[in-house]
Design a protein around this motif. Structure first.
Motif, short mmCIF file in Angstrom:
data_model
loop_
_atom_site.label_atom_id
_atom_site.label_comp_id
_atom_site.label_asym_id
_atom_site.label_seq_id
_atom_site.Cartn_x
_atom_site.Cartn_y
_atom_site.Cartn_z
N ASP A 4 7.87 17.46 -23.14
CA ASP A 4 7.34 16.12 -22.87
C ASP A 4 8.44 15.16 -22.42
O ASP A 4 8.25 14.38 -21.49
CB ASP A 4 6.66 15.54 -24.11
N ALA A 7 9.58 16.21 -18.91
CA ALA A 7 8.53 15.90 -17.93
C ALA A 7 8.50 14.40 -17.65
O ALA A 7 8.35 13.97 -16.50
CB ALA A 7 7.18 16.38 -18.43
N SER A 8 8.65 13.60 -18.69
CA SER A 8 8.66 12.16 -18.52
C SER A 8 9.89 11.71 -17.73
O SER A 8 9.80 10.82 -16.88
CB SER A 8 8.63 11.47 -19.88
N ALA A 10 11.49 13.51 -15.48
CA ALA A 10 11.28 13.92 -14.09
C ALA A 10 10.26 13.04 -13.39
O ALA A 10 10.42 12.70 -12.22
CB ALA A 10 10.83 15.38 -14.05
N LYS A 11 9.22 12.64 -14.11
CA LYS A 11 8.15 11.86 -13.50
C LYS A 11 8.50 10.38 -13.36
O LYS A 11 8.22 9.76 -12.33
CB LYS A 11 6.89 12.00 -14.35
N ASP A 12 9.10 9.81 -14.39
CA ASP A 12 9.31 8.36 -14.42
C ASP A 12 10.72 7.91 -14.06
O ASP A 12 10.89 6.90 -13.39
CB ASP A 12 8.96 7.80 -15.81
N PRO A 15 12.68 9.36 -9.98
CA PRO A 15 12.37 8.60 -8.74
C PRO A 15 12.99 7.20 -8.75
O PRO A 15 13.45 6.72 -7.72
CB PRO A 15 10.84 8.51 -8.73
N HIS A 79 12.09 2.66 -18.04
CA HIS A 79 11.53 4.01 -17.96
C HIS A 79 12.36 5.00 -18.77
O HIS A 79 11.83 5.95 -19.35
CB HIS A 79 11.41 4.45 -16.50
N ALA A 83 10.85 7.16 -21.81
CA ALA A 83 10.96 8.62 -21.82
C ALA A 83 11.66 9.12 -23.07
O ALA A 83 11.21 10.09 -23.69
CB ALA A 83 11.70 9.11 -20.58
#
Length: 115
Positions: A4, A7-8, A10-12, A15, A79, A83
């Motif tokens: 989790d 993933a957070s 990488a996602k938040d 970028p 972010h 995360a």
């Protein structure tokens, strides 16, 4: 738990890290130019302070590294906290529940074995 958090990230975070790096790239020249202004009141540094800062890896009375990285920090701060702090807290809550459950089971089994 780790899945989790990663993933957070990488996602938040990633970028926004790229966006922050682009912002820093755009602002670095004007930030550095400010240190060379002859007027210290306008943000410039005395030549000896500038030299001392460079000799000390960018940190003396002013930390050049922090000033140049500030746009990156601003871009990822909330972010990053979401995360790591929020996801970690949730993971630790799950770990606590599972540990409490296992400990209660151990105590029950141990108590039965004594009787």
């Amino acid at each position: 738990f780790d899945v989790d958090v990663f993933a957070s990230l990488a996602k938040d975070v990633l970028p926004r890290l790229d966006a922050g790096a682009n912002d820093a790239k755009g602002a670095c020249a004007s930030t550095a130019e400010g240190w060379g202004r002859s007027n210290r009141g306008g943000g410039g540094l005395h030549w000896a302070t500038y030299k001392a800062t460079l000799r000390r890896g960018g940190a003396f009375r002013v930390n050049f590294n922090e000033l140049l990285a500030e746009p990156v920090y601003r871009a990822v701060a909330t972010h990053w906290e979401k995360a790591l702090v929020d996801r970690s807290r949730k993971g630790l809550d799950v770990l606590k529940r599972e540990t409490d459950k296992a400990l209660a089971s151990f105590h029950d089994d141990f108590e039965k074995s004594l009787l």
